[in-house]
Design an enzyme around this catalytic site. Structure first.
Site, short mmCIF file in Angstrom:
data_model
loop_
_atom_site.label_atom_id
_atom_site.label_comp_id
_atom_site.label_asym_id
_atom_site.label_seq_id
_atom_site.Cartn_x
_atom_site.Cartn_y
_atom_site.Cartn_z
CE LYS A 73 -3.38 -2.39 3.13
NZ LYS A 73 -3.71 -2.68 4.19
N GLY A 74 2.14 1.15 0.28
CA GLY A 74 2.92 2.23 0.48
C GLY A 74 2.99 3.27 -0.35
CD GLU A 92 7.72 -0.39 -3.26
OE1 GLU A 92 6.93 0.31 -2.73
OE2 GLU A 92 7.87 -1.47 -2.81
CG ASP A 93 6.70 3.02 0.20
OD1 ASP A 93 7.01 2.05 -0.40
OD2 ASP A 93 6.09 2.97 1.24
CG ASP A 107 14.66 -0.67 4.53
OD1 ASP A 107 15.84 -0.41 4.74
OD2 ASP A 107 13.79 -0.51 5.33
CE LYS A 114 14.86 3.93 6.09
NZ LYS A 114 14.41 3.10 7.18
CG PHE A 143 10.66 3.12 11.48
CD1 PHE A 143 10.92 1.63 11.08
CD2 PHE A 143 9.53 3.55 11.24
CE1 PHE A 143 10.11 0.81 10.86
CE2 PHE A 143 8.52 2.69 10.77
CZ PHE A 143 8.71 1.15 10.60
CG ASP A 187 2.75 0.91 7.31
OD1 ASP A 187 3.65 0.70 6.23
OD2 ASP A 187 2.54 -0.10 7.92
NE ARG A 235 -0.62 1.97 4.87
CZ ARG A 235 0.49 1.11 4.76
NH1 ARG A 235 1.59 1.44 3.94
NH2 ARG A 235 0.48 -0.27 5.06
C1 PRP Z 1 7.47 -1.31 2.42
C2 PRP Z 1 7.93 -0.36 1.62
C3 PRP Z 1 8.21 -1.22 0.34
C4 PRP Z 1 9.26 -2.29 0.95
C5 PRP Z 1 10.50 -1.81 1.42
O1 PRP Z 1 6.54 -2.17 2.21
O2 PRP Z 1 6.63 0.05 1.09
O3 PRP Z 1 7.53 -1.73 -0.29
O4 PRP Z 1 8.87 -2.21 2.44
O5 PRP Z 1 11.33 -2.58 1.97
P1 PRP Z 1 12.61 -3.50 1.46
O6 PRP Z 1 13.47 -2.76 0.43
O7 PRP Z 1 13.38 -3.95 2.60
O8 PRP Z 1 12.01 -4.69 0.81
P2 PRP Z 1 5.60 -2.95 3.39
O9 PRP Z 1 5.86 -4.26 3.42
O10 PRP Z 1 5.66 -2.48 4.74
O11 PRP Z 1 4.08 -2.94 3.03
P3 PRP Z 1 3.10 -1.62 2.67
O12 PRP Z 1 3.64 -1.02 1.54
O13 PRP Z 1 1.82 -2.06 2.43
O14 PRP Z 1 3.47 -0.87 4.01
MG MG Z 2 4.58 -0.95 5.58
MN MN Z 3 5.58 -1.29 0.20
#
Ligand code: PRP
Ligand code: MG
Ligand code: MN
Length: 182
Positions: free
Chosen positions: A42-43, A98-99, A102, A130, A151, A158, A164
């Site tokens: 959802k991000g 993507e948001d 990481d 990041k 964070f 979120d 969000r």
């Molecule tokens: C978060 C973020 C990215 C992902 C990045 O999503 O929105 O999609 O993690 O992390 P990574 O590079 O370590 O894989 P999340 O799994 O929290 O789901 P969300 O988007 O629904 O919050």
């Molecule tokens: Mg998330």
């Molecule tokens: Mn995500």
């Protein structure tokens, strides 16, 4: 109102200004053909909504959902698709949005998944990068901001499903996500 927030890292004004540049670059590089913009639920929802409205040509939109983090602030490292695309992307020009990148595990998995369907073009746009946290190298074509290892929540990001809708990108107070020492 936003009591668990420590401070604003990137203000809504800074986000809006950076999006103008980003959209300008994307528009000049990806104009001249149909474009399908794919958001990762959802991000990426808030970022995608603002970004596509700055593109000066019609695009189509689709979404994917993955599960990896769950309610934890630490990546489980396991990525699973919980909602696949509605469209067939074979032979299409695709921009994945993507948001945040990481560890890179989510994006790395998704790029493999999407490439197996043989799109004509596959570009990646992330709002936040990041790099200190990267576990796997990953393709990113357009980056909004490179940020330190803190964070962050807001603008789609979120903590345990919340924040969000916070308009700025903010740093959460440490005590919120870190268990107190025994
Ligand atoms: C978060 C973020 C990215 C992902 C990045 O999503 O929105 O999609 O993690 O992390 P990574 O590079 O370590 O894989 P999340 O799994 O929290 O789901 P969300 O988007 O629904 O919050
Ligand atoms: Mg998330
Ligand atoms: Mn995500």
């Amino acid at each position: 109102m936003w009591q668990e927030i420590d401070r604003v890292l990137i203000s809504r004004e800074e986000i809006a200004a950076r999006l103008e540049d980003l959209a300008g670059t994307i528009a000049s590089e990806l104009a001249g053909g149909e474009l399908l913009v794919i958001g990762v639920l959802k991000g990426a929802v808030i970022f995608l909504a603002d970004l596509v409205r700055k593109l000066p040509f019609p695009v189509e939109i689709d979404f994917l959902a993955v599960s990896s983090y769950g309610k934890s602030s630490v990546s489980s490292g396991v990525v699973r698709i919980t909602k696949d695309l509605d469209y067939d992307i074979t032979g299409r020009r695709v921009l994945l949005v993507e948001d945040i990148v990481d560890t890179g595990l989510t994006l790395n998995y998704l790029l493999g998944h999407l490439k197996s369907r043989q799109p004509q073009l596959l570009k990646v746009c992330v709002l936040l990068d990041k790099p200190e946290r990267r576990k796997v190298p990953v393709q990113v074509d357009y980056v909004g901001f490179t940020i330190p290892d803190e964070f962050v929540v807001g603008y789609g990001l979120d903590y345990a499903g919340r924040y969000r809708n916070l308009p700025d990108i903010c740093v959460l107070k440490r005590e919120v996500y870190q268990a107190p020492r025994a």
